[in-house]
Design a protein around this motif. Sequence first.
Motif, PDB file in Angstrom:
ATOM      1  N   VAL A   1       0.848  -1.196   0.000  1.00 47.99           N
ATOM      2  CA  VAL A   1       0.000   0.000   0.000  1.00 47.99           C
ATOM      3  C   VAL A   1       0.881   1.242   0.000  1.00 47.99           C
ATOM      4  N   TYR A   2       1.918   1.217   0.800  1.00 48.40           N
ATOM      5  CA  TYR A   2       2.834   2.361   0.863  1.00 48.40           C
ATOM      6  C   TYR A   2       3.492   2.617  -0.500  1.00 48.40           C
ATOM      7  N   SER A   3       3.710   1.553  -1.252  1.00 48.84           N
ATOM      8  CA  SER A   3       4.377   1.711  -2.550  1.00 48.84           C
ATOM      9  C   SER A   3       3.407   1.884  -3.711  1.00 48.84           C
ATOM     10  N   GLY A   4       2.089   1.896  -3.447  1.00 46.01           N
ATOM     11  CA  GLY A   4       1.189   2.286  -4.509  1.00 46.01           C
ATOM     12  C   GLY A   4      -0.045   1.457  -4.796  1.00 46.01           C
TER      13      GLY A   4
ATOM     14  N   ARG B   1      -5.538   3.856  10.081  1.00 49.46           N
ATOM     15  CA  ARG B   1      -6.003   5.082   9.423  1.00 49.46           C
ATOM     16  C   ARG B   1      -5.123   5.428   8.226  1.00 49.46           C
ATOM     17  N   GLN B   2      -3.812   5.334   8.399  1.00 49.14           N
ATOM     18  CA  GLN B   2      -2.897   5.649   7.305  1.00 49.14           C
ATOM     19  C   GLN B   2      -3.066   4.686   6.134  1.00 49.14           C
ATOM     20  N   ILE B   3      -3.253   3.403   6.433  1.00 52.62           N
ATOM     21  CA  ILE B   3      -3.475   2.413   5.366  1.00 52.62           C
ATOM     22  C   ILE B   3      -4.734   2.780   4.583  1.00 52.62           C
ATOM     23  N   ALA B   4      -5.819   3.097   5.289  1.00 50.37           N
ATOM     24  CA  ALA B   4      -7.076   3.442   4.615  1.00 50.37           C
ATOM     25  C   ALA B   4      -6.904   4.680   3.738  1.00 50.37           C
ATOM     26  N   LEU B   5      -6.222   5.696   4.242  1.00 52.57           N
ATOM     27  CA  LEU B   5      -6.013   6.929   3.462  1.00 52.57           C
ATOM     28  C   LEU B   5      -5.095   6.691   2.265  1.00 52.57           C
TER      29      LEU B   5
ATOM     30  N   LYS C   1      -5.717   4.961  -5.446  1.00 49.78           N
ATOM     31  CA  LYS C   1      -6.679   4.749  -6.533  1.00 49.78           C
ATOM     32  C   LYS C   1      -6.509   5.800  -7.630  1.00 49.78           C
ATOM     33  N   TRP C   2      -5.946   6.937  -7.258  1.00 52.38           N
ATOM     34  CA  TRP C   2      -5.761   8.044  -8.211  1.00 52.38           C
ATOM     35  C   TRP C   2      -4.309   8.193  -8.634  1.00 52.38           C
ATOM     36  N   LYS C   3      -3.479   7.237  -8.281  1.00 53.68           N
ATOM     37  CA  LYS C   3      -2.047   7.347  -8.570  1.00 53.68           C
ATOM     38  C   LYS C   3      -1.769   7.487 -10.068  1.00 53.68           C
TER      39      LYS C   3
ATOM     40  N   ARG D   1       2.576  14.304 -10.074  1.00 55.30           N
ATOM     41  CA  ARG D   1       3.527  13.490  -9.292  1.00 55.30           C
ATOM     42  C   ARG D   1       3.923  14.212  -8.009  1.00 55.30           C
ATOM     43  N   LYS D   2       4.189  15.526  -8.119  1.00 45.66           N
ATOM     44  CA  LYS D   2       4.561  16.308  -6.930  1.00 45.66           C
ATOM     45  C   LYS D   2       3.404  16.336  -5.925  1.00 45.66           C
ATOM     46  N   ALA D   3       2.189  16.507  -6.441  1.00 40.85           N
ATOM     47  CA  ALA D   3       1.013  16.528  -5.570  1.00 40.85           C
ATOM     48  C   ALA D   3       0.828  15.176  -4.878  1.00 40.85           C
ATOM     49  N   PHE D   4       1.035  14.095  -5.620  1.00 36.96           N
ATOM     50  CA  PHE D   4       0.886  12.757  -5.048  1.00 36.96           C
ATOM     51  C   PHE D   4       1.917  12.541  -3.938  1.00 36.96           C
TER      52      PHE D   4
END
Length: 198
Positions: free
Chosen positions: A21-24, A117-121, A127-129, A139-142
């Motif tokens: 999840v952390y990686s995308g 909470r962090q995993i859910a966010l 989903k928008w990556k 990319r900067k915003a992400f």
Amino acid sequence: EIILLLRNQPELLRSLYSIGVYSGHHMSPEAFVHFDAEESDRAGAPTYRPVEVVEIYRYLPLIELYRGLFEKVHIFLYEDLRADPSGFLERLSAKTETALSSAPDLSEKVNRSLSARQIALMRKLNKWKDVHEATDLGRKAFRFKSRIIERYAGGKKPFRFPPELDARIKAEFQSDNAALAKALPELTESGLFERFYL
């Protein structure tokens, strides 16, 4: 000579899911953990999919493979390292017949896990990556949003798999881990094997 550090399968799979999840990726835990290797390897499936097939975490066949390939195979538990880092390093040095030139500082070597909470966010953001990755500004915003979630959106509740999935994972490995304890009784000396693997 090789050193194998085992970690109990439910925690290992949760950690791998969190890393994913952390990686995308944004899939659910149930979609991430596959119990049927054939389903994951079916013809026409993408070469790489961010899933984990439980079959590869059966430790006894892995250990037998390594024992057939290496003269010395040393097996330790991650749980022993976490419970007593200094004692673990002493046992590791004794088994491998090596001496540490100095004791490493293990107090700073903690990898913080993402909270529930962090995993859910992060899943929602991921989903928008693809949309974000289409432009430099995106990319900067992400990256900015990811850092905000990582640094400021923590929570006290640790991430856990749903109880049904966690129970299924434990049941999947119970007999294999019991066979491992019988084949390698030295793994049970600290009492942590029974607590985390059986």
